[in-house]
Design a protein around this motif. Structure first.
Motif, PDB file in Angstrom:
ATOM      1  N   ALA A   9       0.802  -1.229   0.000  1.00 24.89           N
ATOM      2  CA  ALA A   9       0.000   0.000   0.000  1.00 24.89           C
ATOM      3  C   ALA A   9       0.831   1.274   0.000  1.00 24.89           C
ATOM      4  CB  ALA A   9      -0.943  -0.004   1.198  1.00 24.89           C
ATOM      5  N   SER A  10       2.045   1.212   0.535  1.00 25.76           N
ATOM      6  CA  SER A  10       2.865   2.422   0.611  1.00 25.76           C
ATOM      7  C   SER A  10       3.730   2.630  -0.633  1.00 25.76           C
ATOM      8  CB  SER A  10       3.767   2.370   1.854  1.00 25.76           C
ATOM      9  OG  SER A  10       4.646   1.251   1.771  1.00 25.76           O
ATOM     10  N   GLY A  11       3.689   1.692  -1.571  1.00 27.14           N
ATOM     11  CA  GLY A  11       4.464   1.820  -2.797  1.00 27.14           C
ATOM     12  C   GLY A  11       3.810   2.761  -3.801  1.00 27.14           C
ATOM     13  N   GLN A  12       4.426   2.876  -4.974  1.00 29.90           N
ATOM     14  CA  GLN A  12       3.931   3.803  -5.980  1.00 29.90           C
ATOM     15  C   GLN A  12       2.516   3.448  -6.437  1.00 29.90           C
ATOM     16  OE1 GLN A  12       7.072   5.234  -8.934  1.00 29.90           O
ATOM     17  NE2 GLN A  12       7.907   3.250  -8.376  1.00 29.90           N
ATOM     18  N   LEU A  13       2.325   2.188  -6.804  1.00 23.59           N
ATOM     19  CA  LEU A  13       1.024   1.759  -7.317  1.00 23.59           C
ATOM     20  C   LEU A  13      -0.028   1.750  -6.214  1.00 23.59           C
ATOM     21  CD1 LEU A  13      -0.622   0.797  -9.702  1.00 23.59           C
ATOM     22  CD2 LEU A  13       0.278  -1.515  -9.338  1.00 23.59           C
ATOM     23  N   ALA A  32      -2.961  -2.483   2.889  1.00 21.27           N
ATOM     24  CA  ALA A  32      -2.114  -3.210   3.833  1.00 21.27           C
ATOM     25  C   ALA A  32      -0.647  -2.833   3.684  1.00 21.27           C
ATOM     26  CB  ALA A  32      -2.278  -4.716   3.624  1.00 21.27           C
ATOM     27  N   ASP A  33      -0.024  -2.495   4.798  1.00 21.87           N
ATOM     28  CA  ASP A  33       1.419  -2.279   4.786  1.00 21.87           C
ATOM     29  C   ASP A  33       2.129  -3.603   5.079  1.00 21.87           C
ATOM     30  OD1 ASP A  33       1.284  -2.761   7.533  1.00 21.87           O
ATOM     31  OD2 ASP A  33       1.343  -0.640   8.067  1.00 21.87           O
ATOM     32  N   ARG A  34       3.425  -3.554   5.256  1.00 18.76           N
ATOM     33  CA  ARG A  34       4.223  -4.782   5.412  1.00 18.76           C
ATOM     34  C   ARG A  34       3.913  -5.537   6.702  1.00 18.76           C
ATOM     35  NH1 ARG A  34      10.180  -2.454   3.558  1.00 18.76           N
ATOM     36  NH2 ARG A  34       9.633  -2.030   1.388  1.00 18.76           N
ATOM     37  N   THR A  35       3.380  -4.836   7.694  1.00 22.21           N
ATOM     38  CA  THR A  35       3.061  -5.518   8.952  1.00 22.21           C
ATOM     39  C   THR A  35       1.696  -6.203   8.874  1.00 22.21           C
ATOM     40  OG1 THR A  35       2.035  -3.540   9.933  1.00 22.21           O
ATOM     41  CG2 THR A  35       4.400  -3.829  10.252  1.00 22.21           C
ATOM     42  N   GLN A  36       0.802  -5.661   8.062  1.00 19.44           N
ATOM     43  CA  GLN A  36      -0.552  -6.221   7.962  1.00 19.44           C
ATOM     44  C   GLN A  36      -0.641  -7.382   6.981  1.00 19.44           C
ATOM     45  OE1 GLN A  36      -1.901  -2.251   7.053  1.00 19.44           O
ATOM     46  NE2 GLN A  36      -3.337  -2.290   8.764  1.00 19.44           N
ATOM     47  N   VAL A  37       0.130  -7.286   5.905  1.00 24.14           N
ATOM     48  CA  VAL A  37       0.281  -8.407   4.962  1.00 24.14           C
ATOM     49  C   VAL A  37       1.773  -8.577   4.722  1.00 24.14           C
ATOM     50  CG1 VAL A  37      -0.162  -9.268   2.643  1.00 24.14           C
ATOM     51  CG2 VAL A  37      -1.976  -8.082   3.867  1.00 24.14           C
ATOM     52  N   SER A  38       2.350  -9.562   5.382  1.00 24.38           N
ATOM     53  CA  SER A  38       3.812  -9.730   5.410  1.00 24.38           C
ATOM     54  C   SER A  38       4.269 -10.673   4.299  1.00 24.38           C
ATOM     55  CB  SER A  38       4.247 -10.263   6.777  1.00 24.38           C
ATOM     56  OG  SER A  38       3.761  -9.430   7.802  1.00 24.38           O
ATOM     57  N   LEU A  39       4.582 -10.107   3.158  1.00 26.15           N
ATOM     58  CA  LEU A  39       4.992 -10.924   2.016  1.00 26.15           C
ATOM     59  C   LEU A  39       6.332 -11.612   2.247  1.00 26.15           C
ATOM     60  CD1 LEU A  39       4.021  -8.491  -0.907  1.00 26.15           C
ATOM     61  CD2 LEU A  39       2.655 -10.334   0.096  1.00 26.15           C
ATOM     62  N   ASP A  40       7.081 -11.139   3.224  1.00 28.01           N
ATOM     63  CA  ASP A  40       8.384 -11.748   3.526  1.00 28.01           C
ATOM     64  C   ASP A  40       8.321 -12.729   4.689  1.00 28.01           C
ATOM     65  OD1 ASP A  40       7.892  -9.846   5.437  1.00 28.01           O
ATOM     66  OD2 ASP A  40       9.919  -9.006   5.444  1.00 28.01           O
ATOM     67  N   ASN A  41       7.111 -13.018   5.153  1.00 27.92           N
ATOM     68  CA  ASN A  41       6.949 -13.928   6.296  1.00 27.92           C
ATOM     69  C   ASN A  41       5.810 -14.906   6.002  1.00 27.92           C
ATOM     70  OD1 ASN A  41       6.647 -15.227   8.729  1.00 27.92           O
ATOM     71  ND2 ASN A  41       6.778 -13.366   9.977  1.00 27.92           N
ATOM     72  N   LEU A  42       6.145 -15.997   5.370  1.00 28.89           N
ATOM     73  CA  LEU A  42       5.134 -16.949   4.917  1.00 28.89           C
ATOM     74  C   LEU A  42       4.394 -17.622   6.067  1.00 28.89           C
ATOM     75  CD1 LEU A  42       7.095 -18.669   1.997  1.00 28.89           C
ATOM     76  CD2 LEU A  42       5.615 -16.667   1.902  1.00 28.89           C
ATOM     77  N   LEU A  45       1.466 -15.175   6.740  1.00 23.76           N
ATOM     78  CA  LEU A  45       0.746 -14.580   5.615  1.00 23.76           C
ATOM     79  C   LEU A  45      -0.670 -15.124   5.450  1.00 23.76           C
ATOM     80  CD1 LEU A  45       0.678 -12.673   3.216  1.00 23.76           C
ATOM     81  CD2 LEU A  45       1.946 -14.364   1.872  1.00 23.76           C
ATOM     82  N   SER A  46      -0.818 -16.437   5.513  1.00 29.57           N
ATOM     83  CA  SER A  46      -2.146 -17.040   5.336  1.00 29.57           C
ATOM     84  C   SER A  46      -3.130 -16.568   6.392  1.00 29.57           C
ATOM     85  CB  SER A  46      -2.043 -18.570   5.370  1.00 29.57           C
ATOM     86  OG  SER A  46      -1.397 -19.058   4.227  1.00 29.57           O
ATOM     87  N   SER A  47      -2.687 -16.524   7.646  1.00 32.02           N
ATOM     88  CA  SER A  47      -3.572 -16.103   8.729  1.00 32.02           C
ATOM     89  C   SER A  47      -3.932 -14.622   8.604  1.00 32.02           C
ATOM     90  CB  SER A  47      -2.928 -16.375  10.092  1.00 32.02           C
ATOM     91  OG  SER A  47      -1.710 -15.672  10.218  1.00 32.02           O
ATOM     92  N   GLN A  48      -3.004 -13.825   8.098  1.00 30.06           N
ATOM     93  CA  GLN A  48      -3.296 -12.406   7.876  1.00 30.06           C
ATOM     94  C   GLN A  48      -4.391 -12.241   6.817  1.00 30.06           C
ATOM     95  OE1 GLN A  48       0.710 -11.107   6.920  1.00 30.06           O
ATOM     96  NE2 GLN A  48       0.961 -10.141   8.921  1.00 30.06           N
TER      97      GLN A  48
END
Length: 284
Positions: A9-13, A32-42, A45-48
């Protein structure tokens, strides 16, 4: 009311979608920011995703540090590949629509004509390979997904090539810019609108689509356009890629053919100069 989840969400797009969301009040939006949807923490991620319960997922989050990816392969692979598989699986199992953003870097750059969605992929750097692996995983887990390949993205938000060039054009008397890499830039606001055109359409047609602005130019020509529109006096010189080596190789030619997205979704594709002029009206 359907809920739209925007990752990255905080990126350009993501930032452009946040602006655009005001025109689409028929949806509930979750940025969602990195804490709400953690693409680097599998592991989480599913539970989020289960907690958010989106009806539509716009996956704009990605590892985009092209040169750093050459030494951070594992992290690039987790974010751009393995996390995509988790998101695609969740969307499939919960009957949610998914638009995933990919890149022209899935190509090797040896083409001499605009690349269609069916063109052979052959990444030449780690970033491109991670994004291509994400595409494959996306469709393996969810054949109903839509993937949009884009290129040279810039925006009024975040750090990007256009902002960097604006700064250099103001600070220096002359700059050298690569003139042997050909493609077309993408104004993130235009891409955001294209995504919402698809989301709002009556029919959902799964598959890969290309989107960038119209025009076939080099990075050098792009900077000349920035100079012209911004009325800068700095001298701009074209240089070869070999004169400006980077850790990651770049495709020499990655112009995207946009016929499919225009035909199936009636999406508008503005000329790159038209969109650049709009973006440059905003203060950096």
């Amino acid at each position: 009311m359907q809920k739209i989840l925007v990752t990255g969400a905080s990126g350009q797009l993501g930032s452009e979608l946040a602006l655009l969301s005001k025109n689409y009040s028929q949806f509930e939006w979750f940025f969602a920011d990195r804490t709400q949807v953690s693409l680097d923490n599998l592991s989480v991620l599913s539970s989020q995703l289960e907690k958010i319960k989106p009806n539509i997922i716009l996956n704009c989050g990605a590892y985009t540090a092209v040169d750093k990816a050459e030494t951070e392969y594992d992290l690039a692979d987790v974010v751009n590949h393995l996390a995509v598989a988790v998101i695609a699986t969740h969307a499939k199992e919960n009957n949610a629509k998914l638009i995933h953003i990919s890149t022209d870097y899935v190509f090797d750059g040896t083409s001499s004509i605009a690349l269609t969605e069916e063109a052979v992929t052959k990444p030449i750097n780690v970033y491109g390979a991670s994004k291509r692996a994400g595409e494959i995983a996306c469709f393996e887990k969810n054949s109903d997904a839509i993937i949009i390949r884009t290129s040279w993205v810039y925006s009024r938000f975040g750090n990007n090539f256009v902002k960097t060039m604006q700064r250099l054009l103001q600070e220096r008397d002359s700059i050298g810019v690569v003139n042997d890499q050909i493609g077309s830039p993408t104004y993130a606001a235009d891409l955001a609108q294209a995504m919402m055109d698809i989301v709002s359409a009556k029919e959902w047609i799964a598959g890969i689509y290309n989107y960038s602005n119209e025009g076939e130019i080099s990075w050098y020509e792009f900077v000349l356009a920035i100079k012209e529109i911004g009325d800068y006096t700095c001298e701009v010189n074209g240089i070869s890629s070999s004169a400006y080596p980077t850790p990651a190789k770049r495709p020499a030619y990655s112009l995207l053919d946009k016929s499919k997205i225009k035909l199936l979704y009636g999406v508008s594709v503005p000329d790159y100069k038209e969109s650049l002029a709009i973006c440059l009206k905003f203060k950096v």
